[in-house]
Every structure is written in structure tokens, then in C-alpha cells.
Design a protein around this motif. Structure first.
Motif: not given
Ligand code: ZN
Ligand code: ADP
Ligand code: ZN
Length: 731
Positions: A443-448, A461-466
Motif C-alpha cells: 500500500e502507498c504510505k501516503r495514500c489510501d 507506483r502509486c497512481h495517486h501521488c508521484a
Molecule cells: Zn500514493
């Protein structure tokens, strides 16, 4: 009395205007730009009013530094729309105006054509007896050339006359600089420059109906791809141009291809201004000026072209009116289609909204009689309709998301030399990575949100942050090395197809591999040249491109759209379906469209498949009405975010209180939330949202306008980041 004070809208995030003193020798124009001191800087703003009174005393006011324009930038009708839009979309006027003006004007460049200087003969030059310059033949030649009329420096150079020669003649006083002559009006040479096809009955009806009147009226032109809508547009524009008026055409971002533009250029001998986000500052300014000064007869562009300052617009056409790119998704969140209808009304001209799959909003307007509904049911020429079917994949084994019947049909089509197209709206190798032993998900640490696996790059890769990180070797919870991918993305589909069909070439088209400018065009050309047989894409492949050799289109996963949180997802799925069905195949090779689903009996899917988009839209509109969703009510979305959740939530609670305190009958309006936004945490920020719902636009606007000043006074309004989206597209 002459006004002494100018009220100026500045590009600052404040819902107010600013007063400045006028220098008597420099009277500003309402609607024109001025440069004014602001804090320690100076800023460029638009004069919105000239007056004698201010809430401040004369001593407190500063003077205008410079008057840039001596006339308004926009025609009055357009300016009124901008003012209205600023109020309706709750975006400060100064910022809204700055957003929609060409960048060069924002920076203070002159709003006039920067035509190259010309040279002409002076009195002495005209009277010069021939032979005077016989020892300087080039100088002599220049003078005889200019006897026919003024010329630009670069035109003179093409006569093999160099700048030193020009200078020498200038020094002798025979020639002088002058302004470029105004280009001759395009109206003088208007012509139809290609043979027109004879319209079929439906086209002729549509053209006759719309052209019967030159006043404001809205028309929905519903017609499948290939039914000849563009041909209708051309026939609508023709009398407009003949009258000497301009035509404004909006197309979706992805639809503004050279082919589209060329259809308009081929038909008429008139200058066309093209406006899109790819223009550089000078090109954009020139297109804008061409529209304003009537040097362009046809203005064609994406969303923001709606704000072209054409003074003689005779018709507005919105192609693919359902396309979501007409709504601006950040800063000034206007809807170009809705504002276009407004503009047409203000300018008292017809507006035509064309689509194969009209938005439910527009269909509702047609149903209630606000828009005239015109239909092109038949395909022009002799193309045939694609067949379609639902593939019930319950219990079937799936290989990279593909069922055996689909693979068999692919093989069948490919072996006949046809192309096959697969749609999957999920980029990457797989949408998640999981531990096979304990079920942990990366899981991205910065996003849900879960990470998307990109096997090709060995990255998550997270599609919601860089964020992008190397693929971990071990589970983050139990340390196991047994990590597996979950679900299928386009990259995996591509890889699998390469092993499944090694004898055919596969190409993937999605946002990951079309970032480079021109790369999409290159791929599309290669597809047309049959260099690839299997095409994989997200929905960007569906729009605006016709692939005559594609005989099979499959939507690999429609379930995610049927059960999405976004109430517009089924509408978009239906639109995608009709778009691809309309683009596959041709007369000699009819297309087949297949949908893979676990829910073959889903009511909306059945309506769409059995009866088509019209029945689907009737059903979907009924559902919207029962749920009181747009177009049966109007929404505004207040979204807030911050690194701490509590103040964000608190801010929205306070906003809710403000709304409920407003004096309108509250049974008519509703406030929903605050609730976590669909992606509750993004790039480390907590996101919450509050929804205002009103039965009509007027009430929505009134309540928002009433609440906003109080909202802006909240101390938290300065601490958390927030935005207000009126009639949001994504919720
Ligand atoms: Zn993210
Ligand atoms: P749409 O814009 O609805 O996709 P087009 O206007 O592009 O449809 O028409 C599809 C094709 O049919 C084009 O090649 C066009 O030139 C052709 N076409 C359109 N109308 C006619 C007509 N009345 N007669 C013959 N060909 C036509
Ligand atoms: Zn584990």
C-alpha cells in the motif's frame, strides 16, 4: 463628470475588487487591462467599473501605473458570461479572467497583431527619375518593386535584396517604414472549395431545421459515429460564413486532430484559427487576435476556445458534447458546454450539441423541450452496424483477464487478417501486489490506495501521488518472499498476448506510453498501416479514431464500471461501448463488440445491449430521478484536505453549519457530509468532502453565494486547503 476611480479585478484568490485612482491623462477602458501597484509588487488586472465613489478615501487609494488596453478585451456578451460564470462557479472574477486570457496578455503584452513592418516609397522615392540609381541596380530594383505597393522586409529579401541595400536606399530618403496593410477580409474571397455530398434525408432535415432561424435555439444532434454529423456541421456553417459571420466549434481534447481540422479547411476558402493547449504563447495570442479581429472565419478548439473574443459569431457547435474534457477540473471549474449554451443565448445565435451518446443532462434537456432533438439514425455512405454480445464469464477460467471464448474469437478474426482491439481501463501490470502467505497488500504510505505493479520497470507506483519504489522482495508483514500480483492491467495483458499470439504484433496505448508529444499520432498511423494486429488500450483509444480493419472489440472488464462508486460510471461505460461499436469495422467487414461480465443480467447492461443507448439512457435517467441525482438536482462539492484529519473535518462541519443557517427553505436543499472523499488520503493528506444539493441552479447559486463570505471568514478556511466545485464531474 469624468470618473476618477477604477474598480479593478486582480488575479488574487480574493472574492473582491480593488479601487485605484485614474490618471486624467490616461483614461482606462472598462474590460481592458491596467497595471496597478499591489502590495510591494505590481499586478495586471481588468477594469470592471469606472466610478466616483469608493469606500476608501482618495488619500488611501493608489494610482493606476499604466493603462494597457484602450478598449475592452472581450465583446460585451462574452464579458457578461464571464462575470456570470465567476459567480456561478464561485471563482474570483480577477482569477477567472486571468485564467482564460492568453498567457501573453496575462503578462502585459499588447493585444494587437504584431505584424512585421513594411517599407514604402517616400515622396522623393515616387518622384525619383529612373536611371538615378543606375550604378546601384539592386537599389533601383527595390524602388521599382515598391512602386507596386508596400512590402515587408522579408518579402523584399526574397527578391535577393539584402538589408544593407534597404538601408542604403532608406539613407537616401527614398523609402520609409510603414504599418502593414490590413489583410483583405476573408469575406471577399469566400468560396466552397470541394464538392459536397448530397445530404441524405435525415441530414437535410437537420440542416433545414437549424438553418431556418438565426436566433438563439439549442439543438441536440444525436447520431452514431459515421452518421454524417460533421457533414451537417459543414452545411450549418456554410450560410453563416456566407453572411460574413464567424463559426465557433468546440471539440474534445482528444478529438482535435489534423483530420478534423482539415475537414473544415478543405470545404471553405477561409482562414481557420485553431486553439488548444499545445500552442505556445505567441501562437495562442495570434489565434485569439485572429478570432477577435475577424481574421479567422472558423474558430475550432478545445474547452477554452469557448472564450474566443469573436465579435461576429453566427453559430456555436459542440462536437461530442458528452465528453468530460469540457469540464475544467481545477482552478476555474467551468463547464464549457453549459457556458456555450449561455453564450449562444446572450449572442442570440443557434447552438448545436452533437454526439452519438449524449450526456444524460443534455438528453434530459431535450426531453423537457429545452433543446430541439434531431436524430441521424442511419450511417452515411454504406457502413453497417457492428454486432455485439455479452460474454458471461461466471465460473470461466481467465487468462490475464481473457476468457476462452474471447480468445477463440480473437484467433478467428486475426487469422482472417483483421485487427482486434481490447479495452481495459487499468494501467500497469496489476492493480495490486499481495503476500501469498499472509494476505498483506503493498500500500502507498501516503495514500489510501494500493500500489500498482509495473513489472517492466520492477517498480511499484502509486497512481495517486508521484511515489514509485522498487518491487519489494519480501512481505512487509511476515517477511515471506512469496509475493504475487492481483488483478490484470494493460501491461500484463500485453505480455500475455505476446505469448498467446506470438505470430501477431501487439501494441498498447495508454497514458504510460503516450506521454511524449506526437507518440500517439505515430502509433495510430502504425495501426492504420496494419503494423500491429492486436491493440490494447484504455479509453483514450476509443475517442476520435476510426479503425476500419478492426473487426473485434472487447471490453475486458465492465463489472468495475457497473459497480463503481461514481454514479456517472455506467453512463461512461455505455458511451465507451457505443463509441467503440461505432468505430469498428466497415461495409465489407462488419465489426463485433464483446463485453465480458459476471453480471450478464444487469438491467442497464441489458438495456444497452438489447435496445441501445436510447433505452439505456431512459433507464439511467429514471435511476437518477429516483436517487435525486443530476440532472434532477444540482450539486456542489466542497472538498478539503490537510496533513491532519481533524481540522479538515472540523472545517467542513463548520461549513455545514453555515449552510444550514442560510435563510432559504431548507427542505429544498440538502447538505450531505462531511464524509471522507473517495480517496480518503492522497499524498499524505487527508481528504474530506461536503456536498450541497439544490433542486435548481438558481437556488444552488444563491445559497453558495450567501454562504461563501461566511465560509471565507472561518479561521480554518485559511489553514486547510479547500476547493469548491460547482456541478462536479467526479464525486
Ligand atoms: Zn500514493
Ligand atoms: P460523423 O461526424 O457523424 O462521424 P461524418 O460526417 O464524418 O460522420 O460522416 C462519415 C463519413 O460519411 C465521412 O466520410 C463523410 O464524408 C461521409 N458522408 C457524410 N454524409 C454523407 C452523405 N450525405 N453522402 C455521402 N457521404 C457522406
Ligand atoms: Zn506476508
Amino acid at each position: 463628470m469624468t470618473p476618477t476611480i477604477a474598480r479593478v479585478a486582480l488575479p488574487v484568490p480574493l472574492h473582491k475588487t480593488f479601487d485605484y485612482l485614474i490618471k486624467p491623462e490616461q483614461p482606462p477602458a472598462v474590460g481592458g487591462r491596467v497595471k496597478v501597484p499591489f502590495g510591494r509588487q505590481s499586478k495586471i488586472g481588468i477594469v470592471i467599473e469606472l466610478t466616483d465613489c469608493s469606500e476608501f478615501s482618495v488619500e488611501q487609494l493608489k494610482q493606476i501605473q499604466e493603462v494597457i488596453d484602450h478598449q475592452p478585451l472581450w465583446p460585451q456578451t462574452l464579458y457578461r458570461i464571464l462575470e456570470w460564470a465567476s459567480r456561478y462557479y464561485q471563482y474570483p472574477l480577477g482569477e477567472a479572467l486571468a485564467t482564460i486570457m492568453p498567457g501573453a496578455l496575462r503578462k502585459g503584452k499588447a493585444a494587437s497583431h504584431n505584424d512585421e513592418d513594411h517599407w514604402r516609397l517616400t515622396r522623393n522615392g515616387m518622384d525619383m527619375p529612373s536611371g538615378t540609381l543606375s550604378r546601384a541596380p539592386k537599389q533601383e530594383r527595390l524602388i521599382s518593386a515598391l512602386k507596386k505597393g508596400s512590402m515587408s522586409q522579408s518579402d523584399i529579401q526574397t527578391l535577393d535584396i539584402s538589408n544593407p541595400v534597404i538601408k542604403a536606399v532608406d539613407d537616401k530618403g527614398y523609402i520609409e517604414r510603414c504599418a502593414a496593410p490590413a489583410p483583405s477580409p476573408w469575406q471577399d474571397s469566400f468560396q466552397i472549395t470541394e464538392e459536397k455530398p448530397t445530404l441524405n434525408h435525415e441530414q437535410a432535415m437537420a440542416v433545414a431545421t437549424i438553418n431556418a432561424n438565426q436566433d438563439f435555439a439549442s439543438y441536440l444532434l444525436e447520431g452514431v459515429t459515421g452518421s454524417g454529423k460533421t457533414e451537417v456541421y459543414l452545411n450549418l456553417i456554410e450560410p453563416v460564413l456566407k453572411r460574413g459571420q464567424q463559426a465557433l466549434i468546440l471539440v474534445p481534447e482528444i478529438g482535435l486532430t489534423p483530420q478534423t481540422i482539415n475537414r473544415f479547411k478543405r470545404r471553405f476558402s477561409v482562414p481557420v484559427a485553431v486553439m488548444h493547449s499545445g500552442l505556445n504563447e505567441t501562437e495562442r495570442l495570434n489565434a485569439w487576435l485572429d478570432a477577435r479581429d475577424n481574421r479567422a472565419a472558423i474558430i475550432i478548439g478545445t474547452r477554452s476556445a469557448l472564450f474566443s473574443p469573436s465579435h461576429h459569431t453566427g453559430i456555436i457547435i459542440i462536437d461530442e458534447e458528452h465528453d468530460s474534457s469540457y469540464k475544467q477540473q481545477d482552478s476555474f471549474r467551468y463547464h464549457a458546454r453549459d457556458l456555450a449554451v449561455f453564450r449562444a443565448r446572450e449572442e442570440n445565435i443557434p447552438i448545436v450539441l452533437g454526439s452519438a451518446t449524449p450526456s444524460l443532462e443534455t438528453l434530459h434537456n431535450a426531453k423537457t423541450g429545452k433543446y430541439h432533438h434531431l436524430t441521424l439514425a442511419r450511417r452515411a455512405g454504406n457502413a453497417v452496424k457492428a454486432k455485439h454480445g455479452v460474454l458471461d464469464i461466471r465460473g470461466l477460467h481467465l487468462e490475464a483477464g481473457l476468457s476462452a471464448p474471447l480468445i477463440a474469437e480473437m484467433r478467428n478474426q486475426l487469422s482472417q487478417g483483421n485487427q482486434v482491439m481490447l479495452f481495459l481501463n487499468r494501467r500497469g501490470y496489476s492493480p495490486a501486489m499481495m503476500c501469498h502467505e499472509c494476505g498483506w497488500l503493498a500500500e502507498c504510505k501516503r495514500c489510501d490506495a494500493y500500489f500498482t505493479l509495473y513489472q517492466q520497470y520492477r517498480e511499484l507506483r502509486c497512481h495517486h501521488c508521484a511515489v514509485q519504489i522498487p518491487v519489494p522482495l519480501q512481505c512487509g508483514q511476515c517477511g515471506s518472499t512469496q509475493l504475487i500480483s492481483v488483478g490484470v492491467g494493460t501491461e500484463q495483458l500485453e505480455q500475455h498476448l505476446e505469448t498467446l499470439f506470438p505470430e501477431y504484433k501487439t501494441i498498447r496505448i495508454d497514458r504510460d506510453n503516450t506521454r511524449r508529444k506526437g507518440s500517439l499520432e505515430g502509433y495510430l498511423q502504425a495501426i492504420h498501416n496494419n503494423e500491429y494486429q492486436i491493440l490494447i488500450g484504455t479509453q483514450m483509444l476509443a475517442k476520435g479514431h476510426h479503425f476500419p480493419n478492426v473487426t473485434l472489440v472487447a471490453l475486458v472488464d465492465v463489472d468495475s464500471a457497473l459497480f463503481s462508486n461514481d454514479f456517472r460510471a455506467p453512463e461512461r461505460l455505455a458511451q465507451l461501448f457505443v463509441q467503440v461499436a461505432g468505430r469498428a469495422g466497415r461495409a465489407s467487414k462488419p465489426g463485433l463488440v464483446l463485453l465480458q461480465t459476471h453480471h450478464p443480467d444487469h438491467a442497464l447492461l441489458q438495456a444497452l445491449i438489447q435496445k441501445g443507448y436510447q433505452d439505456f439512457s431512459v433507464n439511467a435517467l429514471n435511476e437518477r430521478q429516483q436517487a435525486m441525482l443530476p440532472p434532477f438536482s444540482y450539486f456542489a462539492l466542497l472538498r478539503a484536505e490537510g496533513f491532519e484529519s481533524e481540522p479538515v473535518e472540523q472545517f467542513l462541519h463548520q461549513a455545514r453549519t453555515i449552510f444550514e443557517a442560510s435563510p432559504f427553505e431548507s427542505e429544498e436543499c440538502a447538505v450531505l457530509g462531511p464524509a471522507p472523499a473517495p480517496l480518503a488520503r492522497r499524498a499524505g493528506k487527508y481528504r474530506w468532502q461536503l456536498i450541497f444539493q439544490a433542486p435548481n441552479r438558481r437556488l444552488l447559486q444563491q445559497r453558495l453565494s450567501l454562504a461563501l463570505p461566511a465560509l471565507l471568514q472561518l479561521p480554518l478556511a485559511k489553514k486547510v486547503r479547500w476547493s469548491l466545485d460547482v456541478e462536479p464531474q467526479d464525486m
